[in-house]
Enzyme design. Sequence first.
Site, mmCIF file in Angstrom:
data_model
loop_
_atom_site.group_PDB
_atom_site.id
_atom_site.type_symbol
_atom_site.label_atom_id
_atom_site.label_comp_id
_atom_site.label_asym_id
_atom_site.label_seq_id
_atom_site.Cartn_x
_atom_site.Cartn_y
_atom_site.Cartn_z
ATOM 1 N NE ARG A 117 -2.919 -0.376 3.388
ATOM 2 C CZ ARG A 117 -3.831 0.362 4.048
ATOM 3 N NH1 ARG A 117 -4.944 0.722 3.462
ATOM 4 N NH2 ARG A 117 -3.606 0.708 5.304
ATOM 5 C CE LYS A 182 1.955 -6.941 5.149
ATOM 6 N NZ LYS A 182 1.555 -5.550 4.961
ATOM 7 N NE ARG A 317 2.252 0.164 11.760
ATOM 8 C CZ ARG A 317 1.676 -0.033 10.575
ATOM 9 N NH1 ARG A 317 0.553 -0.685 10.500
ATOM 10 N NH2 ARG A 317 2.225 0.404 9.460
HETATM 11 P P1 ATP Z 1 -0.700 -0.598 6.664
HETATM 12 O O1 ATP Z 1 -1.456 -0.931 7.900
HETATM 13 O O2 ATP Z 1 -0.597 0.850 6.416
HETATM 14 O O3 ATP Z 1 -1.130 -1.371 5.481
HETATM 15 P P2 ATP Z 1 1.767 -2.092 6.632
HETATM 16 O O4 ATP Z 1 2.978 -1.892 7.446
HETATM 17 O O5 ATP Z 1 1.135 -3.416 6.667
HETATM 18 O O6 ATP Z 1 0.773 -0.969 7.049
HETATM 19 P P3 ATP Z 1 1.836 -2.141 3.778
HETATM 20 O O7 ATP Z 1 2.045 -1.040 2.818
HETATM 21 O O8 ATP Z 1 0.491 -2.809 3.799
HETATM 22 O O9 ATP Z 1 2.183 -1.629 5.212
HETATM 23 O O10 ATP Z 1 2.924 -3.261 3.483
HETATM 24 C C1 ATP Z 1 4.235 -2.912 3.362
HETATM 25 C C2 ATP Z 1 4.942 -3.355 4.633
HETATM 26 O O11 ATP Z 1 5.194 -4.738 4.520
HETATM 27 C C3 ATP Z 1 6.270 -2.688 4.865
HETATM 28 O O12 ATP Z 1 6.440 -2.472 6.242
HETATM 29 C C4 ATP Z 1 7.276 -3.712 4.389
HETATM 30 O O13 ATP Z 1 8.514 -3.634 5.056
HETATM 31 C C5 ATP Z 1 6.566 -5.017 4.719
HETATM 32 N N1 ATP Z 1 6.954 -6.100 3.807
HETATM 33 C C6 ATP Z 1 7.547 -5.996 2.601
HETATM 34 N N2 ATP Z 1 7.723 -7.215 2.049
HETATM 35 C C7 ATP Z 1 7.236 -8.106 2.939
HETATM 36 C C8 ATP Z 1 7.150 -9.506 2.952
HETATM 37 N N3 ATP Z 1 7.567 -10.268 1.938
HETATM 38 N N4 ATP Z 1 6.604 -10.087 4.040
HETATM 39 C C9 ATP Z 1 6.147 -9.355 5.087
HETATM 40 N N5 ATP Z 1 6.198 -8.018 5.128
HETATM 41 C C10 ATP Z 1 6.751 -7.390 4.068
HETATM 42 C C1 BTN Z 2 0.498 -4.846 1.455
HETATM 43 O O1 BTN Z 2 0.561 -5.508 2.477
HETATM 44 O O2 BTN Z 2 0.671 -3.649 1.438
HETATM 45 C C2 BTN Z 2 0.134 -5.511 0.166
HETATM 46 C C3 BTN Z 2 1.240 -6.292 -0.430
HETATM 47 C C4 BTN Z 2 0.819 -6.866 -1.775
HETATM 48 C C5 BTN Z 2 1.920 -7.595 -2.477
HETATM 49 C C6 BTN Z 2 1.416 -8.282 -3.702
HETATM 50 S S1 BTN Z 2 2.606 -9.399 -4.390
HETATM 51 C C7 BTN Z 2 1.644 -9.583 -5.831
HETATM 52 C C8 BTN Z 2 1.101 -8.202 -6.163
HETATM 53 N N1 BTN Z 2 2.052 -7.448 -6.952
HETATM 54 C C9 BTN Z 2 2.493 -6.374 -6.303
HETATM 55 O O3 BTN Z 2 3.326 -5.569 -6.746
HETATM 56 N N2 BTN Z 2 1.937 -6.305 -5.095
HETATM 57 C C10 BTN Z 2 1.005 -7.382 -4.861
#
Ligand code: ATP
Ligand code: BTN
Length: 320
Positions: A117, A182, A317
């Site tokens: 996101r 996550k 969070r």
């Molecule tokens: P929000 O609640 O705003 O969605 P979020 O921390 O879950 O917060 P996202 O944008 O949904 O943010 O997801 C990106 C987050 O996930 C970043 O903190 C990133 O470091 C983490 N991230 C990136 N790749 C992975 C992965 N393969 N597995 C778990 N977490 C990851």
């Molecule tokens: C999140 O937690 O913010 C969402 C992560 C979504 C990752 C998937 S991997 C397949 C698809 N292609 C992308 O570039 N993002 C989504």
Amino acid sequence: MKDHSIKLSILRALAQGGFHSGEELGEKLGVSRAAISKHIKGIQSWGVDIYRVQGKGYQLAQPMQLLDEHVLSKQFDRLVELIPVIDSTNQYLLNKVDSLECGAVCLAEYQSAGRGRRGREWVSPFGANLYMSMFWRLDAGMAAAMGLSLVVGVAVVEALEELGMHGVKLKWPNDLYYQDRKLAGILVEMSGQAGGAASLVIGMGMNLMMPERVDGITQPWASLNEVARPHNLDRNQLAITLIKTLHQALSDYELKGMQGFVERWNRLDNFLGRPIKLIIGPREISGLCRGINEQGAVLLETERGIESFIGGEISLRGRS
Ligand code: ATP
Ligand code: BTN
């Protein structure tokens, strides 16, 4: 698109297990040992752990099961496309929404620009996890997209439970969690509206066999191999199950919307009854998590009572 065929052939050989010398690989693929060594470095930059033993050759540090186009096309014919190396499966489908059939899927082994996101990076090492995106035309239009992304998360967790994988939870709006870390993220993106209908791309990244050493993730993460028995971690079978789950969940949502959904979500809510904070731009609001309402808004209990919050700019969070 760049030609990755030599790297992919090397990976297919290594995925069979054992050591493979530079000489053997070079002969098989019609290139020099020096070229193999260069390609190995390229593969390592995709996040694959390969080591070399003098006199024996190269070996994968962890076993790897590759996605198989034949297995996938037997199930879905041409609805599913496997592009092993890609920037982002979401971006790929967004680029061609006008020519896509509803339910079309793109799967990848590695994403060089996987995203979460608000443009955050989704770390996507080769061959370890699942990266998939599905195109869906939603007649109900954009306003219904929020509910849809919640429904997808619940359907995926329920599908994992049916496979015997228990303990996976949800973080509003659309993350999968395991033991407060996550495990997967869902990203719904839109490519505008034609008439009343919205063109959506629903992307999911789920960690399956994440390497032990991985850079770039800024929060605690989990991987499905912590949850599952190894026989449930056939990547092709899991991809097939999850694609079917998404197809079903999206069709159901079109018929029934959020009806009967709040209880299903609340059973799986990772933070239900726990202290959380909502981050909304510069504002932070703390309270107890009370699940979601029929509109898909998250409910927060504070001294003012229970209030609902909804919108793409909100981050939830946990607080200890
Ligand atoms: P929000 O609640 O705003 O969605 P979020 O921390 O879950 O917060 P996202 O944008 O949904 O943010 O997801 C990106 C987050 O996930 C970043 O903190 C990133 O470091 C983490 N991230 C990136 N790749 C992975 C992965 N393969 N597995 C778990 N977490 C990851
Ligand atoms: C999140 O937690 O913010 C969402 C992560 C979504 C990752 C998937 S991997 C397949 C698809 N292609 C992308 O570039 N993002 C989504």
